[in-house]
Enzyme design. Structure first.
Site, PDB file in Angstrom:
ATOM      1  N   GLY A  58      17.142   8.137  30.045  1.00  0.00           N
ATOM      2  CA  GLY A  58      16.786   6.922  29.336  1.00  0.00           C
ATOM      3  C   GLY A  58      16.787   5.635  30.128  1.00  0.00           C
ATOM      4  CD  GLU A  99      19.375  15.922  28.860  1.00  0.00           C
ATOM      5  OE1 GLU A  99      18.576  15.238  28.175  1.00  0.00           O
ATOM      6  OE2 GLU A  99      20.035  16.845  28.379  1.00  0.00           O
ATOM      7  N   PRO A 100      18.049  12.256  33.763  1.00  0.00           N
ATOM      8  CG  PRO A 100      18.470  11.685  36.006  1.00  0.00           C
ATOM      9  CD  PRO A 100      18.964  12.573  34.876  1.00  0.00           C
ATOM     10  N   GLY A 101      14.725  10.969  33.934  1.00  0.00           N
ATOM     11  CA  GLY A 101      13.345  11.323  34.259  1.00  0.00           C
ATOM     12  C   GLY A 101      12.640  10.145  34.903  1.00  0.00           C
ATOM     13  NE  ARG A 102      10.679   5.330  31.159  1.00  0.00           N
ATOM     14  CZ  ARG A 102       9.612   5.453  30.351  1.00  0.00           C
ATOM     15  NH1 ARG A 102       8.422   5.062  30.768  1.00  0.00           N
ATOM     16  NH2 ARG A 102       9.748   5.946  29.139  1.00  0.00           N
ATOM     17  NE  ARG A 121       4.566   5.424  30.191  1.00  0.00           N
ATOM     18  CZ  ARG A 121       4.993   4.194  30.235  1.00  0.00           C
ATOM     19  NH1 ARG A 121       4.408   3.318  31.035  1.00  0.00           N
ATOM     20  NH2 ARG A 121       5.999   3.803  29.490  1.00  0.00           N
ATOM     21  CE1 TYR A 181       4.684   6.580  23.839  1.00  0.00           C
ATOM     22  CE2 TYR A 181       3.910   6.589  26.116  1.00  0.00           C
ATOM     23  CZ  TYR A 181       4.386   7.266  25.007  1.00  0.00           C
ATOM     24  OH  TYR A 181       4.588   8.614  25.080  1.00  0.00           O
ATOM     25  CB  CYS A 199     -17.005   7.127  24.083  1.00  0.00           C
ATOM     26  SG  CYS A 199     -18.097   7.404  25.461  1.00  0.00           S
ATOM     27  CD  GLU A 200     -10.437   6.826  21.725  1.00  0.00           C
ATOM     28  OE1 GLU A 200      -9.540   6.261  21.098  1.00  0.00           O
ATOM     29  OE2 GLU A 200     -10.660   8.048  21.669  1.00  0.00           O
TER      30      GLU A 200
HETATM   31  N1  LLP Z   1      16.338  13.980  27.869  1.00  0.00           N
HETATM   32  C1  LLP Z   1      15.691  14.105  26.704  1.00  0.00           C
HETATM   33  C2  LLP Z   1      16.246  14.983  25.658  1.00  0.00           C
HETATM   34  C3  LLP Z   1      14.490  13.401  26.491  1.00  0.00           C
HETATM   35  O1  LLP Z   1      13.858  13.519  25.322  1.00  0.00           O
HETATM   36  C4  LLP Z   1      13.982  12.565  27.519  1.00  0.00           C
HETATM   37  C5  LLP Z   1      12.737  11.826  27.336  1.00  0.00           C
HETATM   38  C6  LLP Z   1      14.706  12.472  28.725  1.00  0.00           C
HETATM   39  C7  LLP Z   1      15.882  13.182  28.858  1.00  0.00           C
HETATM   40  C8  LLP Z   1      14.244  11.640  29.876  1.00  0.00           C
HETATM   41  O2  LLP Z   1      14.220  10.289  29.555  1.00  0.00           O
HETATM   42  P1  LLP Z   1      13.904   9.197  30.694  1.00  0.00           P
HETATM   43  O3  LLP Z   1      15.070   9.227  31.659  1.00  0.00           O
HETATM   44  O4  LLP Z   1      12.646   9.568  31.362  1.00  0.00           O
HETATM   45  O5  LLP Z   1      13.802   7.930  29.950  1.00  0.00           O
HETATM   46  N2  LLP Z   1       6.101   9.442  27.249  1.00  0.00           N
HETATM   47  C9  LLP Z   1       6.984   8.295  27.110  1.00  0.00           C
HETATM   48  C10 LLP Z   1       8.426   8.640  27.364  1.00  0.00           C
HETATM   49  C11 LLP Z   1       8.952   9.767  26.493  1.00  0.00           C
HETATM   50  C12 LLP Z   1      10.377  10.137  26.765  1.00  0.00           C
HETATM   51  C13 LLP Z   1      10.746  11.366  26.026  1.00  0.00           C
HETATM   52  N3  LLP Z   1      12.038  11.873  26.260  1.00  0.00           N
HETATM   53  C14 LLP Z   1       6.495   7.169  28.040  1.00  0.00           C
HETATM   54  O6  LLP Z   1       5.473   7.346  28.697  1.00  0.00           O
HETATM   55  O7  LLP Z   1       7.094   6.098  28.067  1.00  0.00           O
END
Ligand code: LLP
Length: 431
Positions: A243, A278-281, A318, A322, A348-349
């Site tokens: 997050g 659980e870092p992603g972004r 995105r 969003y 086309c939108e």
């Molecule tokens: N863990 C769980 C259970 C999640 O649902 C998510 C993201 C993460 C970890 C990773 O979160 P992060 O560290 O990346 O914030 N498509 C959207 C973002 C959707 C996030 C969904 N869950 C965007 O483009 O902003």
């Protein structure tokens, strides 16, 4: 910090010129920097390691952010685990060399077939989000002679995140169970001989730039762990989700991994549990850009100036989905005054508008632009809408680069759709 910098008045990724890359692979394309991915993982890991009370946690990279196999392998080699949300993502993590012992499986709707697959390969932790899911998992585990590690996903009713569509921790959202329900479900799991009850977890949203809701949620989780232990239940693991937000250039700088770690230490340090994150972004966003070419500049005599690119909403959704902001930089900027452009793609939108009235230096047909911070939730969310081929992904390492997902040919795209037998005489060979 990232490794996309101007050298000799043009944008490079590490030791590779984006202009040269565009010639070699064609536009549009995504390009990722290995050095940035590695740096972001290390900075996150080291921030947490500086707080011994957090105990060298499992960092399970959220595969959904960018699931390219080479990206996963780059992080897996550094010791990252994987947070997955489907059988496909588990398969990707395993294929990229991330062992099942470092894989977490989350999600509100895991099918029996997917759970059976997770049991078969021995995924370390399954985050259970509801009572029916716990019952299904228990039955399947009994049938498979497995005893999966389970974490109950809690919805702590704390809102956070950069947009309503990516806030997951409020009572109204579909994720997890309430704190009170978690106590009941955890006791059920602990008493189930087919389940190894590991602990509890939460994930309250994405693109979070304010530590207060995270701190509040983590404090509630600490209270839950203490109450469960008070009932004589053992809790080994606390999964605190992902997050953490990143700078998209239009906002003040978000908290750093060090700020995040200090907050986590204050909230849950010394709890004597194994932590998981659980870092992603925060790992992937600023490690990637989308490079597109200007098809033309359409200046309406009566007003608006459209920058029409060869990339569209199907490549980067995105902004349409969003209202997300991505910095747009010319790859080789021309000198001249900044002017407002509506930046659009060919789909086309009207939703296929990346931004309106963005101030940019002069641009001409054939110029290249880069959408910054596109390494997370970019390529993974792309589609073939308007029968536009999925665009290539390129991974750079130093002076070296490789296409790690090629652009499919039109023939390959069309041949995925076999003719219904009664229509086959109408089909011509795909061209
Ligand atoms: N863990 C769980 C259970 C999640 O649902 C998510 C993201 C993460 C970890 C990773 O979160 P992060 O560290 O990346 O914030 N498509 C959207 C973002 C959707 C996030 C969904 N869950 C965007 O483009 O902003």
């Amino acid at each position: 910090m990232n490794h996309f910098d101007y050298k000799d008045d043009a944008l490079w990724c590490e030791g590779v010129s984006l202009t040269a890359l565009a010639e070699a692979v064609g536009t549009p394309f995504y390009v990722y920097s290995s050095a940035t991915l590695e740096r972001h993982y290390r900075v996150f890991r080291e921030a947490l390691d500086h707080f011994p009370r957090l105990g060298g946690p499992l960092i399970a990279y959220a595969v959904k952010a960018n699931s390219n196999l080479s990206v996963l392998a780059t992080l897996g080699r550094l010791g990252a685990g994987a947070d997955t949300v489907s059988e496909g993502e588990i398969r990707r993590a395993l294929a990229a060399g991330i062992p099942a012992a470092r894989i977490v499986y989350s999600g509100v709707g895991k099918t029996a077939a997917e759970l059976a697959f997770a049991l078969k390969v021995g995924v370390d932790q399954i985050n259970v989000e509801s009572e029916p899911e716990l019952a299904l998992l228990s039955t399947l585990a009994g049938e498979h002679g497995a005893r999966p590690g389970v974490v109950i996903r809690v919805n702590p009713d704390v809102g956070a995140g950069g947009h309503a569509k990516i806030s997951t921790g409020t009572r109204e959202s579909k994720f997890g169970v309430s704190l009170a329900e978690a106590e009941r479900l955890y006791a059920l799991a602990a008493g189930d001989r087919h389940i190894k009850a590991l602990g509890v977890g939460c994930h309250i949203g994405s693109q979070i730039t304010d530590m207060a809701p995270l701190s509040r949620a983590f404090g509630l989780m600490r209270g839950l762990v203490e109450r469960l232990r008070g009932k004589g239940l053992s809790i080994e693991r606390l999964d605190l989700g992902g997050g953490l937000g990143v700078p998209y250039f239009n906002q003040p700088d978000p908290p750093t991994p060090a700020d995040f770690a200090a907050m986590a230490d204050a909230a849950v340090g010394g709890l004597n549990v194994e932590l998981a994150f659980e870092p992603g972004r925060v790992i992937a966003a600023n490690a990637g850009v989308l490079v597109a070419r200007v098809i033309h500049v359409h200046q309406r005599p009566e007003g608006r100036r459209f920058l029409v690119l060869d990339a569209a909403m199907n490549d980067l959704i995105r902004p349409a989905m969003y209202d997300a902001y991505h910095d747009i930089r010319p790859v080789a900027p021309r000198s001249g005054p900044l002017e407002p452009y509506d930046v659009v793609g060919p789909v086309c939108e009207t939703g296929d508008t990346f931004t309106r009235d963005r101030l940019l230096p002069p641009l001409e047909s054939g110029d290249l632009v880069a959408f910054m911070s596109a390494g997370a939730y970019g390529a993974v969310m792309s589609s073939e809408y308007n029968t536009r081929p999925l665009i290539p992904e390129v991974l750079v390492k130093g002076d070296d680069w490789a296409v790690v997902r090629p652009r499919p040919s039109y023939q390959a795209m069309l041949s995925r759709e076999p003719a219904a037998p009664w229509l086959s005489s109408s089909f011509t060979a795909a061209t």
